[in-house]
Design an enzyme around this catalytic site. Structure first.
Site, PDB file in Angstrom:
ATOM      1  N   ASP A   1     -85.512  36.199  49.316  1.00  0.00           N
ATOM      2  CA  ASP A   1     -86.074  37.537  49.138  1.00  0.00           C
ATOM      3  C   ASP A   1     -84.991  38.613  49.000  1.00  0.00           C
ATOM      4  OD1 ASP A   1     -88.048  39.414  48.788  1.00  0.00           O
ATOM      5  OD2 ASP A   1     -88.727  39.424  50.870  1.00  0.00           O
TER       6      ASP A   1
ATOM      7  N   LYS B   1     -94.352  37.885  52.718  1.00  0.00           N
ATOM      8  CA  LYS B   1     -93.488  39.068  52.737  1.00  0.00           C
ATOM      9  C   LYS B   1     -93.284  39.564  54.168  1.00  0.00           C
ATOM     10  CE  LYS B   1     -91.375  42.073  49.981  1.00  0.00           C
ATOM     11  NZ  LYS B   1     -90.397  41.652  48.965  1.00  0.00           N
TER      12      LYS B   1
ATOM     13  N   LYS C   1     -91.419  52.543  44.822  1.00  0.00           N
ATOM     14  CA  LYS C   1     -91.928  52.076  46.120  1.00  0.00           C
ATOM     15  C   LYS C   1     -91.661  53.127  47.186  1.00  0.00           C
ATOM     16  CE  LYS C   1     -89.810  48.623  48.156  1.00  0.00           C
ATOM     17  NZ  LYS C   1     -89.386  47.242  48.455  1.00  0.00           N
TER      18      LYS C   1
ATOM     19  N   LYS D   1     -83.055  39.300  52.126  1.00  0.00           N
ATOM     20  CA  LYS D   1     -83.815  39.887  53.237  1.00  0.00           C
ATOM     21  C   LYS D   1     -83.980  38.912  54.403  1.00  0.00           C
ATOM     22  CE  LYS D   1     -86.826  42.600  51.768  1.00  0.00           C
ATOM     23  NZ  LYS D   1     -87.962  43.038  50.933  1.00  0.00           N
TER      24      LYS D   1
END
Length: 521
Positions: free
Chosen positions: A312, A361, A404, A476
């Site tokens: 990610d 996520k 975002k 991530k």
């Protein structure tokens, strides 16, 4: 190698290779029966070998027709052909802002005359692939040509898009794999470019080994067509749901292969691509949060000596969190809760509006502070509380498009019952943050293939371990070697990268003791 003359008695250049001797110093800590810690400094001598020849590299993107894929293609073309464009603020020249390898610097040392720090471009220390030279192709479940896919994404300015159309209008993604159970049902309408579809239009998930072989053939054809030395594969497609890790299914390399051949329902498309890459001995990077690298995939990568990295992309909110949480804990301040809210309107947000995909996520974003908490048992212990309440919300809001919006609240405990609250409102253009990360991941992964090492006295050089934890700066939920805990702190991740480059050219490990300034003589 570069315009910098590294003068070191630790390095030798021979036959387009750079050989470096390096002493790795560390400390081993043992705890006795009374709980007392005993620290012993250690040292191990290594020799590193760096291939200085930059190869011709191809990049295959899974999800090339999405926001990230089309933005990456557009950015490379704009820089390669020096395409400027005009927006409401004026003329914009092409650049790679946001890329560590292309737009950041490394401290070399101190100026001989003034004693002040001297910096050089990150990509001047060792030879990296130039992103302008990457040959890019890929797969997508949507069959739109890349010019129309770029228009659909609504990321790049219209003036730039129009100048890029001639380069992209004939370029169509290769047919991809679509297993409906793994991504949100709202993606079904996009899935018109799928090779595991029958003549009647039904999706065939009954021969997953054939899907592996089809991907392998695509890889080999791409390499031959473009006369490439190397290929990197990177997943930037939809987030999948988590695959169940099951005994006798995907827990070992042999079980994984057998399960693919039997078309087991818990074999995800991303795992199919990863296995194909591993069997072709090609690095595979997972840019989404799903658990592509189940234990069987990691074991298979070890078996074939192939590189993998994930998971990610760490672009906006999470990158900031990995810095701020580290700052608070290192400052002796105790974060009690972190509340993170996001809304976005691109197709990633649309896919994440499905619960199972959101859960993938959520898992990747939650783990970012774990190692920081474990590093300080003064703040975090059973008596005063050993965890942080961490809440994550992601909502799909079409109106904001690729911009975002992230809002975070850090609630922390101070001395004597005091409290501190930090609130952050962050708006970022998602794909323009993620695309430079893709470039860095690809460039550094290729570079790491050219580095080998051996302990002093050994005859044989070795490659790095298959899981490329040196890519963690851009990820991530960094994948770690089994048995080791991931490092999430951004500064630690960056320091590891810098120090690797420094040791390869014979420079000492970076430090900020600055004796020149702080001592009298």
């Amino acid at each position: 190698m570069s315009s910098i003359d590294f003068r070191s008695n630790k390095t030798v250049t021979k036959d387009d290779h750079l050989y470096t001797k390096f002493t790795y110093e560390n400390s081993v800590v043992e705890k006795d029966a009374e709980g007392k810690l005993h620290v012993t400094p250690t040292a191990e001598e290594y020799e590193f070998k760096l291939d200085l020849t930059v190869p011709k590299v191809g990049l295959l993107l899974v999800g090339i027709g999405g926001n990230n894929g089309t933005t990456l293609c557009g950015s490379i073309l704009a820089n390669k052909h020096n395409i400027s464009f005009e927006n409401k603020e004026g003329v914009v020249k092409p650049n790679y802002y946001g890329s560590v390898t292309q737009s950041s610097t490394i401290k070399l040392g101190i100026d001989k005359e003034t004693g002040n720090d001297v910096y050089a471009p990150f990509n001047s220390i060792v030879p990296f692939v130039n992103p302008n030279d990457l040959i890019v192709d890929g797969w997508d479940i949507s069959g739109l040509t890349l010019d129309q896919a770029m228009k659909r994404a609504q990321v790049l300015d219209v003036d730039l898009q129009k100048q890029l159309y001639p380069y992209l209008q004939e370029k169509k993604p290769m047919e991809s794999i679509y297993y409906p159970d793994f991504i949100a049902l709202n993606q079904k309408e996009r899935a018109d470019n799928v090779f595991n579809k029958t003549a009647s239009g039904e999706i065939n998930t009954g021969d997953k080994w054939a899907d592996v072989e089809k991907v392998r053939k695509d890889i080999r054809d791409f390499k031959e067509k473009n006369q490439l030395d190397k290929i990197i594969i990177l997943w930037t497609a939809n987030t999948e749901r988590y695959a169940d890790v099951l005994t006798n299914v995907n827990d070992t390399a042999d079980n994984l292969i057998a399960s693919i051949k039997s078309s087991h329902e818990e074999i995800a498309p991303s795992t199919i691509f990863a296995v194909a890459a591993i069997l072709e001995k090609i690095p595979y990077i997972n840019g989404s949060p799903q658990n592509t690298f189940v234990p069987g995939v990691i074991e298979l990568a070890e078996k074939y000596g192939s590189f993998i990295g994930g998971d990610d992309f760490k672009s906006g909110q999470t990158k900031l969190k990995s810095v701020l949480a580290q700052f608070l804990v290192d400052a002796g301040i105790k974060p009690l809760s972190i509340a993170s809210y996001n809304h976005l309107g691109n197709n990633d947000g649309y896919n994440l509006s499905a619960p199972k995909q959101f859960r993938s996520k959520e898992i990747s974003k939650q783990s970012v502070v774990d190692d920081m908490i474990e590093s300080n048992e003064i703040l975090y212990n059973k008596e005063s509380g050993d965890h942080v309440d961490h809440c994550i919300v992601i909502k799909y809001l079409p109106a904001v498009g690729d911009s975002k919006v992230a809002m975070d609240e850090y609630y922390s405990e101070l001395m004597l019952g005091g409290h501190n609250k930090i609130s952050i409102h962050n708006v970022c253009e998602d794909s323009l943050l993620a695309t430079p990360l893709i470039l860095d991941l690809v460039i550094v992964a290729e570079f790491l293939e050219r580095v080998q090492y051996r302990k002093v006295g050994e005859e044989k050089y070795h490659d790095f371990y298959s899981v490329l934890t040196l890519l963690s700066y851009w990820l991530k939920a960094p994948l770690s070697r089994p048995g080791f805990k991931p490092i999430n702190g951004l500064n630690k991740q960056r320091q590891a990268l810098e120090n690797l480059l420094r040791l390869l050219v014979g420079l000492p490990i970076n430090n900020e003791l600055r004796f020149e300034e702080r001592l009298l003589v």
